[in-house]
Enzyme design. Structure first.
Site, PDB file in Angstrom:
ATOM      1  NE  ARG A 243      -1.707  -0.244   6.652  1.00 42.02           N
ATOM      2  CZ  ARG A 243      -2.268  -0.871   7.697  1.00 42.02           C
ATOM      3  NH1 ARG A 243      -3.472  -0.526   8.098  1.00 42.02           N
ATOM      4  NH2 ARG A 243      -1.618  -1.836   8.335  1.00 42.02           N
TER       5      ARG A 243
ATOM      6  NE  ARG B 246      13.692  -4.491   9.966  1.00 41.13           N
ATOM      7  CZ  ARG B 246      13.032  -4.309   8.842  1.00 41.13           C
ATOM      8  NH1 ARG B 246      12.455  -5.336   8.256  1.00 41.13           N
ATOM      9  NH2 ARG B 246      12.933  -3.118   8.283  1.00 41.13           N
TER      10      ARG B 246
ATOM     11  CD  GLU C 207      -4.849   9.487   7.908  1.00 36.21           C
ATOM     12  OE1 GLU C 207      -5.265   8.811   8.872  1.00 36.21           O
ATOM     13  OE2 GLU C 207      -5.586  10.240   7.231  1.00 36.21           O
TER      14      GLU C 207
ATOM     15  CD  GLU D 202       2.267  -5.173   8.153  1.00 32.94           C
ATOM     16  OE1 GLU D 202       2.511  -6.374   7.919  1.00 32.94           O
ATOM     17  OE2 GLU D 202       3.000  -4.240   7.764  1.00 32.94           O
ATOM     18  NE  ARG D 203       5.589  -8.823  13.483  1.00 33.38           N
ATOM     19  CZ  ARG D 203       6.855  -8.514  13.756  1.00 33.38           C
ATOM     20  NH1 ARG D 203       7.611  -7.983  12.819  1.00 33.38           N
ATOM     21  NH2 ARG D 203       7.352  -8.745  14.945  1.00 33.38           N
TER      22      ARG D 203
ATOM     23  CE1 TYR E 179       5.534  -4.866  14.068  1.00 33.52           C
ATOM     24  CE2 TYR E 179       3.802  -4.094  12.614  1.00 33.52           C
ATOM     25  CZ  TYR E 179       5.112  -4.498  12.815  1.00 33.52           C
ATOM     26  OH  TYR E 179       5.986  -4.526  11.755  1.00 33.52           O
TER      27      TYR E 179
ATOM     28  CG  HIS F 266      -0.201   0.027   2.525  1.00 28.84           C
ATOM     29  ND1 HIS F 266       0.332   1.179   3.071  1.00 28.84           N
ATOM     30  CD2 HIS F 266       0.100  -0.965   3.395  1.00 28.84           C
ATOM     31  CE1 HIS F 266       0.917   0.889   4.219  1.00 28.84           C
ATOM     32  NE2 HIS F 266       0.799  -0.409   4.433  1.00 28.84           N
ATOM     33  N   GLY F 267       0.279   2.366  -0.466  1.00 28.84           N
ATOM     34  CA  GLY F 267       0.941   3.656  -0.382  1.00 28.84           C
ATOM     35  C   GLY F 267       1.089   4.106   1.063  1.00 28.84           C
ATOM     36  CD  GLN F 268       3.777   8.948   3.869  1.00 23.94           C
ATOM     37  OE1 GLN F 268       3.047   9.861   3.490  1.00 23.94           O
ATOM     38  NE2 GLN F 268       5.041   9.139   4.227  1.00 23.94           N
TER      39      GLN F 268
ATOM     40  CB  THR G 201       0.157   0.504  11.112  1.00 25.77           C
ATOM     41  OG1 THR G 201       0.953   1.677  10.989  1.00 25.77           O
ATOM     42  CG2 THR G 201      -1.263   0.807  10.665  1.00 25.77           C
TER      43      THR G 201
ATOM     44  CG  ASN H 234       6.030  -7.388   8.387  1.00 27.27           C
ATOM     45  OD1 ASN H 234       7.179  -7.796   8.297  1.00 27.27           O
ATOM     46  ND2 ASN H 234       5.723  -6.268   9.018  1.00 27.27           N
TER      47      ASN H 234
ATOM     48  CG  HIS I 180      -0.842  -4.700   4.800  1.00 29.54           C
ATOM     49  ND1 HIS I 180      -1.293  -3.450   5.149  1.00 29.54           N
ATOM     50  CD2 HIS I 180      -1.942  -5.408   4.423  1.00 29.54           C
ATOM     51  CE1 HIS I 180      -2.606  -3.404   5.009  1.00 29.54           C
ATOM     52  NE2 HIS I 180      -3.023  -4.571   4.572  1.00 29.54           N
TER      53      HIS I 180
END
Length: 207
Positions: free
Chosen positions: A62, A117, A15, A89-90, A92, A11-13, A23, A161, A159
């Site tokens: 997004r 990481r 917010e 996405e992963r 968090y 996805h693009g950047q 995120t 990840n 995303h």
């Protein structure tokens, strides 16, 4: 002979990217820059005369908006699009929404680096990249790969990840290698596969 085409695009950047926040499964919108990145990705694919038969994305806006903008640039607004949280996405966990610098101050630079990481160490209440792959890859093998192998030109907007998990499988990378792989926002990566689902060529439009 029909080609077996798979395009992955982060996805693009968003917010929260702009604010340097973890995120995960939260659902911030694209920034103005993110919208422009998606438009650029669509224009790059249009210039290559690529069109798609099917599209996949996550349930997060997004990624969905990035895909919508790309398809508008391609003149394919009505394309069949499948949304699934397997491509999210992963997660968090407890550090979702935290500023990455503040997390380093609270938990220490080394601990945050391990969460971000390492391959198999999750943040508290969240997912490691290994756990993300265990969610993404069965979905890919069951739903996406058969489409590609049947010569349906396929695009996946997701995303950092969830796409790393796919790239690890496609490029046969080790956990150490995939952790070093950076994916720019809004940048398509183009794969062409053989009849066995193995990569014949890869082109990262980031250059």
């Amino acid at each position: 002979m029909m080609e077996r085409l798979l395009v992955l695009v982060r996805h693009g950047q968003s917010e929260w990217n702009l604010k340097n926040l973890f995120t995960g499964w939260k659902d911030p919108d694209l920034t103005a820059q993110g919208v422009e990145e998606a438009k650029t990705a669509g224009a790059q694919l249009r210039d290559m005369k690529l069109e798609f038969d099917v599209a996949y994305t996550s349930v997060l806006q997004r990624a969905q908006k990035t895909l919508t903008i790309i398809l508008e640039e391609l003149g394919q607004q009505g394309l069949e699009t499948i949304k699934d949280q397997a491509l999210n996405e992963r997660d968090y966990g407890d550090i979702t929404g935290m500023n990455k610098d503040e997390a380093r101050e609270q938990f220490g630079e080394e601990q945050v680096h391990i969460w971000r990481r390492s391959f198999d160490v999750p943040p508290p209440g969240g997912e490691s990249l290994k756990m993300t792959a265990e969610r993404v890859l069965p979905y890919y093998r069951r739903e996406i790969l058969p489409q590609v192998l049947s010569s349906k030109r396929t695009i996946v907007a997701a995303h950092g990840n969830s796409l790393r998990a796919l790239i690890m499988e496609l490029e046969k990378l080790s956990p150490e290698e995939i952790l070093k792989r950076e994916l720019g926002t809004g940048t398509p990566v183009i794969y062409r596969l053989n009849e066995d689902g193995e990569v014949v060529s890869v082109e990262d439009l980031a250059g």
